[in-house]
Write a protein that holds these residues in place. Structure first.
Motif, PDB file in Angstrom:
ATOM      1  N   ILE A  23       0.818  -1.276   0.021  1.00  0.00           N
ATOM      2  CA  ILE A  23       0.063  -0.318  -0.030  1.00  0.00           C
ATOM      3  C   ILE A  23       0.590   1.251   0.103  1.00  0.00           C
ATOM      4  O   ILE A  23       0.892   2.166  -0.931  1.00  0.00           O
ATOM      5  CB  ILE A  23      -1.136   0.221   1.551  1.00  0.00           C
ATOM      6  CG1 ILE A  23      -1.986  -1.042   1.094  1.00  0.00           C
ATOM      7  CG2 ILE A  23      -1.650   1.255   1.183  1.00  0.00           C
ATOM      8  CD1 ILE A  23      -3.436  -1.491   2.632  1.00  0.00           C
ATOM      9  N   SER A  26       2.405   1.419  -3.126  1.00  0.00           N
ATOM     10  CA  SER A  26       1.602   2.017  -4.477  1.00  0.00           C
ATOM     11  C   SER A  26       1.557   3.337  -4.646  1.00  0.00           C
ATOM     12  O   SER A  26       0.992   4.409  -5.394  1.00  0.00           O
ATOM     13  CB  SER A  26       0.163   0.865  -4.490  1.00  0.00           C
ATOM     14  OG  SER A  26      -0.333   1.736  -5.263  1.00  0.00           O
ATOM     15  N   ASN A  27       1.248   3.570  -3.531  1.00  0.00           N
ATOM     16  CA  ASN A  27       0.719   4.979  -2.799  1.00  0.00           C
ATOM     17  C   ASN A  27       1.950   6.423  -2.510  1.00  0.00           C
ATOM     18  O   ASN A  27       1.443   7.066  -2.407  1.00  0.00           O
ATOM     19  CB  ASN A  27       0.030   5.142  -1.703  1.00  0.00           C
ATOM     20  CG  ASN A  27      -0.810   6.317  -1.628  1.00  0.00           C
ATOM     21  OD1 ASN A  27      -1.694   7.290  -2.658  1.00  0.00           O
ATOM     22  ND2 ASN A  27      -0.655   7.586  -0.283  1.00  0.00           N
ATOM     23  N   VAL A  99      -8.846   2.806   0.355  1.00  0.00           N
ATOM     24  CA  VAL A  99      -8.386   1.037   0.667  1.00  0.00           C
ATOM     25  C   VAL A  99      -9.450   0.866   0.991  1.00  0.00           C
ATOM     26  O   VAL A  99      -9.724   0.756   2.655  1.00  0.00           O
ATOM     27  CB  VAL A  99      -7.187   1.189   1.196  1.00  0.00           C
ATOM     28  CG1 VAL A  99      -6.581  -0.633   0.940  1.00  0.00           C
ATOM     29  CG2 VAL A  99      -5.666   1.935   0.263  1.00  0.00           C
ATOM     30  N   ARG A 128      -8.975   1.716  -3.571  1.00  0.00           N
ATOM     31  CA  ARG A 128      -7.807   0.263  -3.930  1.00  0.00           C
ATOM     32  C   ARG A 128      -8.803  -0.757  -2.948  1.00  0.00           C
ATOM     33  O   ARG A 128      -9.685  -0.211  -2.401  1.00  0.00           O
ATOM     34  CB  ARG A 128      -6.673   0.364  -3.966  1.00  0.00           C
ATOM     35  CG  ARG A 128      -6.148   1.829  -4.463  1.00  0.00           C
ATOM     36  CD  ARG A 128      -5.902   1.735  -5.470  1.00  0.00           C
ATOM     37  NE  ARG A 128      -4.816   2.349  -6.379  1.00  0.00           N
ATOM     38  CZ  ARG A 128      -5.416   3.095  -7.178  1.00  0.00           C
ATOM     39  NH1 ARG A 128      -6.219   2.778  -7.814  1.00  0.00           N
ATOM     40  NH2 ARG A 128      -4.295   3.783  -7.728  1.00  0.00           N
ATOM     41  N   ASP A 145      -6.241  -5.241  -5.340  1.00  0.00           N
ATOM     42  CA  ASP A 145      -4.849  -4.536  -5.775  1.00  0.00           C
ATOM     43  C   ASP A 145      -4.130  -5.176  -4.736  1.00  0.00           C
ATOM     44  O   ASP A 145      -2.868  -5.281  -4.634  1.00  0.00           O
ATOM     45  CB  ASP A 145      -5.117  -2.677  -5.145  1.00  0.00           C
ATOM     46  CG  ASP A 145      -6.158  -2.362  -5.880  1.00  0.00           C
ATOM     47  OD1 ASP A 145      -5.868  -2.128  -7.163  1.00  0.00           O
ATOM     48  OD2 ASP A 145      -7.466  -2.420  -5.437  1.00  0.00           O
TER      49      ASP A 145
END
Length: 176
Positions: A23, A26-27, A99, A128, A145
């Protein structure tokens, strides 16, 4: 009926650590993140992921709960639990990366309901999905994801996630 344990406490901890790192990667950091758990166990998992993200990134991540009960399209066929409170963190979800966190992804109907519920709350930049277990059998075009464990299973098997906070023990089992 036979039951086998597929994830033990250490396996769950490892999966959540990996999801938390993914996470953050990805962010590109913890900025603008909001974690929303789907009751019951998704909220527990969201809180654990938030604690890990804060530990790794040094910044807190807002956590809330998103009850999807009244947004489900199968209420007439499946009796469900009583609605739980939805708790959106201060600052809301507008312009944030949300998320959604759930314990098991199966048909995708709970996540579809969550997406409908989000529309009533605000407009995130992106949504996500993180799930501890993905067991396949999708009825809708929904894909996580971030996944702790892909667990192919047959439709007549039941996957049970048990967490210390809600169940007094920590494991993922399959009953057949």
């Amino acid at each position: 009926m036979s039951t086998r344990t597929v994830l033990h406490e250490a396996d769950i901890a490892r999966a959540l650590t990996r999801i938390s790192h993914e996470i953050l990667e990805s962010n590109k950091g913890p900025e603008n993140l909001v974690l929303l758990g789907i009751p019951t166990r998704g909220v527990t998992l969201a809180n654990r992921i938030a604690a890990l993200v804060e530990e790794f990134a040094g910044a807190p991540v807002p956590v809330g709960a998103l009850d999807v009960t009244m947004y489900r399209d199968d209420l007439h066929r499946n009796p469900t639990r009583a609605p739980q409170p939805t708790a959106i963190p201060p600052g809301g979800i507008d312009g944030r990366v949300v998320v959604l966190v759930d314990d098991v992804l199966y048909s995708g109907r709970s996540i579809r309901a969550a997406l409908d519920a989000l529309q009533d709350i605000g407009r995130p930049t992106a949504v996500r999905l993180a799930t501890l277990v993905d067991r396949g059998h999708r009825e809708l075009p929904i894909r996580p994801d971030f996944v702790g464990k892909n667990l192919p299973s047959s439709a007549d098997e039941r996957v049970n996630v048990r967490l210390t906070e809600t169940d007094g023990r920590e494991e993922v089992t399959i009953e057949s």
